[in-house]
Design a protein around this motif. Structure first.
Motif, PDB file in Angstrom:
ATOM      1  N   SER A  14      42.794  47.259  32.398  1.00  0.00           N
ATOM      2  CA  SER A  14      43.151  48.506  31.725  1.00  0.00           C
ATOM      3  C   SER A  14      43.745  48.121  30.380  1.00  0.00           C
ATOM      4  CB  SER A  14      44.126  49.322  32.572  1.00  0.00           C
ATOM      5  OG  SER A  14      45.369  48.654  32.729  1.00  0.00           O
ATOM      6  N   ASN A  15      44.897  48.624  30.071  1.00  0.00           N
ATOM      7  CA  ASN A  15      45.599  48.248  28.859  1.00  0.00           C
ATOM      8  C   ASN A  15      45.856  46.745  28.894  1.00  0.00           C
ATOM      9  OD1 ASN A  15      48.055  47.683  27.219  1.00  0.00           O
ATOM     10  ND2 ASN A  15      47.978  49.887  26.851  1.00  0.00           N
ATOM     11  N   PRO A  16      45.661  46.036  27.795  1.00  0.00           N
ATOM     12  CA  PRO A  16      45.865  44.576  27.813  1.00  0.00           C
ATOM     13  C   PRO A  16      47.277  44.141  28.209  1.00  0.00           C
ATOM     14  CG  PRO A  16      44.785  45.258  25.775  1.00  0.00           C
ATOM     15  CD  PRO A  16      45.173  46.508  26.498  1.00  0.00           C
ATOM     16  N   PHE A  17      48.237  45.060  28.177  1.00  0.00           N
ATOM     17  CA  PHE A  17      49.597  44.730  28.566  1.00  0.00           C
ATOM     18  C   PHE A  17      49.679  44.409  30.064  1.00  0.00           C
ATOM     19  CE2 PHE A  17      53.888  45.752  30.001  1.00  0.00           C
ATOM     20  CZ  PHE A  17      54.672  45.083  29.060  1.00  0.00           C
ATOM     21  N   TRP A  18      48.897  45.126  30.881  1.00  0.00           N
ATOM     22  CA  TRP A  18      48.995  45.026  32.330  1.00  0.00           C
ATOM     23  C   TRP A  18      48.045  43.981  32.899  1.00  0.00           C
ATOM     24  CZ3 TRP A  18      53.229  47.214  33.557  1.00  0.00           C
ATOM     25  CH2 TRP A  18      53.646  48.389  32.942  1.00  0.00           C
ATOM     26  N   PRO A  19      48.384  43.407  34.057  1.00  0.00           N
ATOM     27  CA  PRO A  19      47.468  42.451  34.696  1.00  0.00           C
ATOM     28  C   PRO A  19      46.217  43.167  35.205  1.00  0.00           C
ATOM     29  CG  PRO A  19      49.386  42.843  36.103  1.00  0.00           C
ATOM     30  CD  PRO A  19      49.633  43.580  34.811  1.00  0.00           C
ATOM     31  N   SER A  20      45.134  42.402  35.317  1.00  0.00           N
ATOM     32  CA  SER A  20      43.903  42.982  35.855  1.00  0.00           C
ATOM     33  C   SER A  20      44.013  43.083  37.374  1.00  0.00           C
ATOM     34  CB  SER A  20      42.698  42.130  35.455  1.00  0.00           C
ATOM     35  OG  SER A  20      42.774  40.861  36.072  1.00  0.00           O
ATOM     36  N   ILE A  21      43.170  43.914  37.939  1.00  0.00           N
ATOM     37  CA  ILE A  21      43.164  44.133  39.391  1.00  0.00           C
ATOM     38  C   ILE A  21      41.931  43.449  39.965  1.00  0.00           C
ATOM     39  CG2 ILE A  21      43.119  45.855  41.237  1.00  0.00           C
ATOM     40  CD1 ILE A  21      45.721  45.828  39.526  1.00  0.00           C
ATOM     41  N   ASP A  22      42.158  42.524  40.873  1.00  0.00           N
ATOM     42  CA  ASP A  22      41.092  41.779  41.551  1.00  0.00           C
ATOM     43  C   ASP A  22      40.581  42.626  42.712  1.00  0.00           C
ATOM     44  OD1 ASP A  22      39.636  40.096  43.261  1.00  0.00           O
ATOM     45  OD2 ASP A  22      40.847  38.343  42.745  1.00  0.00           O
ATOM     46  N   LEU A  23      39.334  43.076  42.616  1.00  0.00           N
ATOM     47  CA  LEU A  23      38.787  43.977  43.633  1.00  0.00           C
ATOM     48  C   LEU A  23      38.629  43.299  44.994  1.00  0.00           C
ATOM     49  CD1 LEU A  23      36.141  45.991  41.596  1.00  0.00           C
ATOM     50  CD2 LEU A  23      38.472  46.622  42.202  1.00  0.00           C
ATOM     51  N   ASP A  24      38.254  42.028  45.015  1.00  0.00           N
ATOM     52  CA  ASP A  24      38.128  41.322  46.293  1.00  0.00           C
ATOM     53  C   ASP A  24      39.479  41.187  46.979  1.00  0.00           C
ATOM     54  OD1 ASP A  24      35.377  41.003  46.017  1.00  0.00           O
ATOM     55  OD2 ASP A  24      35.582  39.052  45.036  1.00  0.00           O
TER      56      ASP A  24
END
Length: 158
Positions: free
Chosen positions: A22-32
């Motif tokens: 999402s916003n580069p400030f937040w960590p990404s969400i690993d779908l697996d």
């Protein structure tokens, strides 16, 4: 004899290691990892899981937007770059952010799949999953409140 199995699982089409940013400030969400954490099987298609996660990210980011804006005004460009304080480390904040997103996505998946099986057993399963939806929503709120350092309880005298 037919090979059709009612309610069978669809093959997973997820891309191993897929992340939603999402916003580069937040960590990404690993779908697996999210699928594994919430025990979401392949009957929830990757497209539906992605839709639930995107909606969850939007909601959580909205809840934390004032906090993020204040940190960015202080010059921090990522959550990982924010300094630890007496309450939380940046790693703990990252965990709470991911937990809030996972719980919001889990609640949406449960809500969307309640009516999947309209048989008597499906109705019973929908009733059984109702507390789980509430639990996910509660855990989402608690993760956000823990992140912000606010109380989990609101008390009002009547």
């Amino acid at each position: 004899m037919s090979g059709f199995i009612a309610g069978g699982l669809v093959p997973s089409e997820s891309i191993p290691g897929a992340h939603i940013n999402s916003n580069p400030f937040w960590p990404s969400i690993d779908l697996d990892k999210l699928r594994e954490t919430l025990r979401i099987d392949s009957s929830v298609t990757p497209a539906r899981l992605e839709t639930a996660v995107v909606a969850a990210i939007i909601g959580v980011n909205r809840d934390l937007s004032t906090w993020r804006a204040a940190r960015q005004a202080e010059g921090f460009t990522t959550l990982a770059g924010t300094p630890d304080d007496t309450r939380l480390t940046s790693a703990e904040r990252a965990h709470l952010y991911v937990r809030a997103v996972e719980c919001a996505a889990g609640a949406e998946v449960c809500e969307r799949y309640r009516g999947y099986d309209a048989t008597a057993s499906g109705s019973k399963n929908a009733d059984d999953s109702a507390p789980t939806i509430d639990d996910y929503r509660r855990d989402q709120r608690w993760a956000i409140r823990d992140f912000l350092g606010t109380s989990r309880t609101t008390v009002e005298l009547l």
